[in-house]
Write an enzyme that holds these catalytic residues in place. Structure first.
Site, mmCIF file in Angstrom:
data_model
loop_
_atom_site.group_PDB
_atom_site.id
_atom_site.type_symbol
_atom_site.label_atom_id
_atom_site.label_comp_id
_atom_site.label_asym_id
_atom_site.label_seq_id
_atom_site.Cartn_x
_atom_site.Cartn_y
_atom_site.Cartn_z
ATOM 1 N N HIS A 237 -30.028 42.316 10.175
ATOM 2 C CA HIS A 237 -30.779 43.512 9.785
ATOM 3 C C HIS A 237 -31.915 43.194 8.819
ATOM 4 O O HIS A 237 -32.667 44.099 8.438
ATOM 5 C CB HIS A 237 -29.852 44.597 9.224
ATOM 6 C CG HIS A 237 -29.325 44.345 7.843
ATOM 7 N ND1 HIS A 237 -28.087 43.796 7.603
ATOM 8 C CD2 HIS A 237 -29.843 44.613 6.629
ATOM 9 C CE1 HIS A 237 -27.874 43.725 6.303
ATOM 10 N NE2 HIS A 237 -28.932 44.221 5.682
ATOM 11 N N SER B 272 -28.525 41.434 0.869
ATOM 12 C CA SER B 272 -28.268 41.276 2.297
ATOM 13 C C SER B 272 -28.798 39.940 2.791
ATOM 14 O O SER B 272 -29.928 39.555 2.483
ATOM 15 C CB SER B 272 -28.958 42.393 3.084
ATOM 16 O OG SER B 272 -28.315 43.624 2.905
#
Length: 654
Positions: A476, A603
């Site tokens: 992502h 992330s």
């Protein structure tokens, strides 16, 4: 396998959720210690067991399951969790084992409520109402390999068997798998013995046992029914019945699987009222706009139930009695919710392969494309820094505007943007520690990734050098995910960034890779199993920063200490690395779960085993989210499996 010990400074509250599971496991073990003799001759499932799950189950079908003990063993369905999930799916597909062929008997009101107008117009509904063969041929005749509405294929290849094979193509494929001529003799799939064999063959082919071992009820449903997971609420209800009424009490009988997964299943509390409200709402029986108060909800529910009961010829009580529950759990209420002609279809592809994006950057230095060993070895690098470590004003402006990025599956509500999303990924107390010197190894191999969306908004992630020009990160951080998502652009990578300094300079991305499952998934929840990718750089900065090794993570490593090092957007000063430590609480086939503190910007950070900070075992992906365990209690990372390690080697060699 290397030895490991627990994290010495982990606080009690940090371990609270995990310890509750451990206590639960110990409690179950203590209670069941005296039951071993009673279960010495126990069977995995009995006739009475199945009747307790579904009293309306037809005796012939129940006996077929009970008599198939050897077939279940051959399919690997040998634990309580596996059989509970198998029966939950069978019950969902057959409406509680009422019948092995799809009920195509629809009256006019039900046809109008269940099917879209694109599938069945009002005029066509009046024409075919009550005529099972005509309904089947109209709905299925030109789909799933059937040869047209003018043929009898829709009726001959209607949903059949314990897993409801549907369509000529599926009959042919599953028939080959079990060496039975199902396409030539479709009625065979509607026989108890043959229908069960077809279901077991499908279960094996889809490798559902692994998802069942994880107690991943959503993934089990996706593997059985497809990426849209229609029928998920019904499968939750039937699993709850199977586990609470039958299999929870068979502990100690020799059918155990994962202690943590079984304890998780035992501790779950199903809100049955909310579940049936959801089924009614999705079936068009309950108007959500009329449920703002408890009184409104009660009236709307009673009205919807009376309408449903009247439609099906049940006694109009307006109450959720057992007969009404069984009808609401019928596949009719979910099978046609998504119009197959309008819904997107996932491309036929191996979800564990690579999707490549070419970025707008000119290579400098290139790669040799040499064969890389299966297990990636770390390399310290020269440690040489650049002469001018100051970040350019242009990059600083972009960095100051940038926000952390979150996967859509973590955000949940599609109306919420990453800019307004409030994550739940710092599990208090916050035990993160800063890294003040990023010129040492492995800190200099940890990179901050700056990129932008097509609309120009700036975002941040973390990555880790795994070769001289390859950064491993989350999927992502490269693409927004699912078949309707989009790739990001203008990737700028700063190894070892330390607030206003980039001691090893800045590189750009020239190509990027993600797992095919990340971009091919239909739903955000499905995509979370494939959240992994890499960025190929236009420079060989890894020769100076060095790179970390990569290894696979074994199933036996639950409890292994974990260390996450990355750039968190919530801590001042911005642009500093932070380290968080915890331990693995649970492992699934593709994901690992822990309570390491993270935030947006982390992330894509590497996950290392405590004490082995130069070899990563996973990539951090998300914080707490949703209402299903373990997602709602743990942060998570994408696990490095043997197949994924092979892909990472391929990415390095590009």
């Amino acid at each position: 396998m290397a030895c490991f010990s627990g994290r010495p400074h982990l606080t009690f509250s940090k371990r609270l959720r995990y310890n509750a599971l451990v206590v639960g496991i110990a409690l179950f073990a203590a209670i069941d210690l005296g039951r071993g003799m009673a279960f010495a001759e126990a069977k995995l499932v009995t006739f009475d067991d199945i009747k307790r799950i579904s009293p309306i189950a037809k005796d012939e079908f129940v006996r077929a399951i009970v008599d198939a003990e050897d077939d279940f063993k051959a399919a690997g369905i040998t634990t309580r969790l596996r059989i509970a999930h198998f029966l939950a799916q069978v019950m969902t597909e057959t409406g509680g084992l009422k019948r092995l062929d799809e009920n195509m008997k629809y009256n006019f009101p039900t046809l109008m409520r269940v099917f879209s107008r694109k599938t069945v117009s009002e005029a066509k509904a009046r024409e075919i109402a009550g005529k099972e063969r005509d309904v089947a041929n109209w709905v299925y005749g030109a789909r799933l390999g059937n040869k047209g509405r003018h043929t009898s294929d829709g009726w001959d290849y209607r949903g059949s068997g314990f897993m409801q094979l549907t369509g000529r193509t599926n009959f042919r494929l599953r028939g080959k798998a079990i060496n039975l001529p199902l396409e030539q003799s479709p009625e065979m799939a509607r026989q108890a013995r043959e229908g069960l064999l077809a279901a077991l063959a499908y279960w094996e082919a889809q490798k559902v046992n692994t998802a069942a071992d994880d107690h991943d009820i959503l993934r089990v449903r996706i593997l059985v029914n497809g990426p849209r997971a229609e029928g998920l609420p019904a499968s939750k209800e039937f699993f709850d019945r199977a586990w609470k009424r039958v299999f929870r009490d068979k502990r100690g009988a020799g059918f155990e699987g994962s202690d943590i997964a079984e304890a998780m299943a035992s501790n779950e509390v199903l809100d049955e009222s909310a579940l049936f409200d959801g089924i009614m709402e999705e079936s068009g029986l309950l108007d959500s706009s009329a449920t703002e108060s408890a009184g409104d909800l009660a009236r709307a529910r009673a009205d919807g139930l009376k309408r449903f009961q009247r439609e099906l010829g049940l006694t109009e009580t307006g109450e959720l009695d057992e007969a009404t529950k069984e009808e609401l759990l019928d596949p009719r209420e979910w099978r046609y919710r998504v119009d197959p002609d309008l819904a997107p279809a996932r491309p036929e592809t191996d979800l564990e392969q690579t999707v490549t994006f070419q970025l707008n950057a000119t290579p400098e230095g290139g790669t040799e494309g040499a064969t890389v060993p299966a297990e990636i070895e770390p390399k310290v690098g020269s440690g040489t820094t650049v002469e001018n470590a100051n970040i350019t004003q242009e990059d600083l402006q972009s960095l100051n505007e940038a926000k952390g990025v979150y996967a859509q599956y973590e955000i949940g509500d599609a109306s919420i943007t990453p800019e307004t999303f409030v994550p739940f990924s710092v599990i208090m107390p916050d035990t993160r520690a800063p890294v003040t010197d990023t010129t040492g190894f492995p800190a200099r191999a940890i990179v901050q990734i700056l990129f932008e969306t097509r609309s120009g908004s700036q975002h941040l992630c973390t990555g880790t050098m795994v070769s001289k020009d390859t950064v491993l990160t989350a999927g992502h951080c490269i693409h927004s995910g699912t078949s309707v998502g989009e790739p990001y652009q203008n990737f700028r990578v700063m190894p070892g960034r330390n607030v206003g300094a980039a001691p090893f300079g800045r590189c750009s991305g020239r190509a990027a890779f993600v797992l095919a499952g990340w971009t091919a998934s239909i739903t955000a929840d499905e995509s979370r199993s494939y959240d992994l990718g890499a960025i190929k750089l236009d420079c060989d900065v890894g020769n100076r920063t060095g790179w970390v090794g990569v290894r696979t993570l074994g199933d036996e490593e639950v409890g292994l200490g974990t260390r996450v090092e990355g750039y968190a957007a919530d801590r001042a000063p911005t642009g500093r690395q932070w380290i968080s430590e915890d331990k693995i609480g649970l492992l699934w086939e593709f994901k690992g779960f822990y309570q390491n503190d993270t935030f947006g910007g982390t992330s894509g950070a590497g996950v290392f085993a405590t004490g082995a900070n130069d070899v990563l075992i996973g990539v951090h992906t998300n914080g707490l989210h949703g209402d299903l365990e373990p997602w709602k209690s743990y942060n998570a990372f994408t696990r490095i499996t043997p197949d994924r390690l092979a892909l990472i080697n391929q990415w390095i060699g590009q």
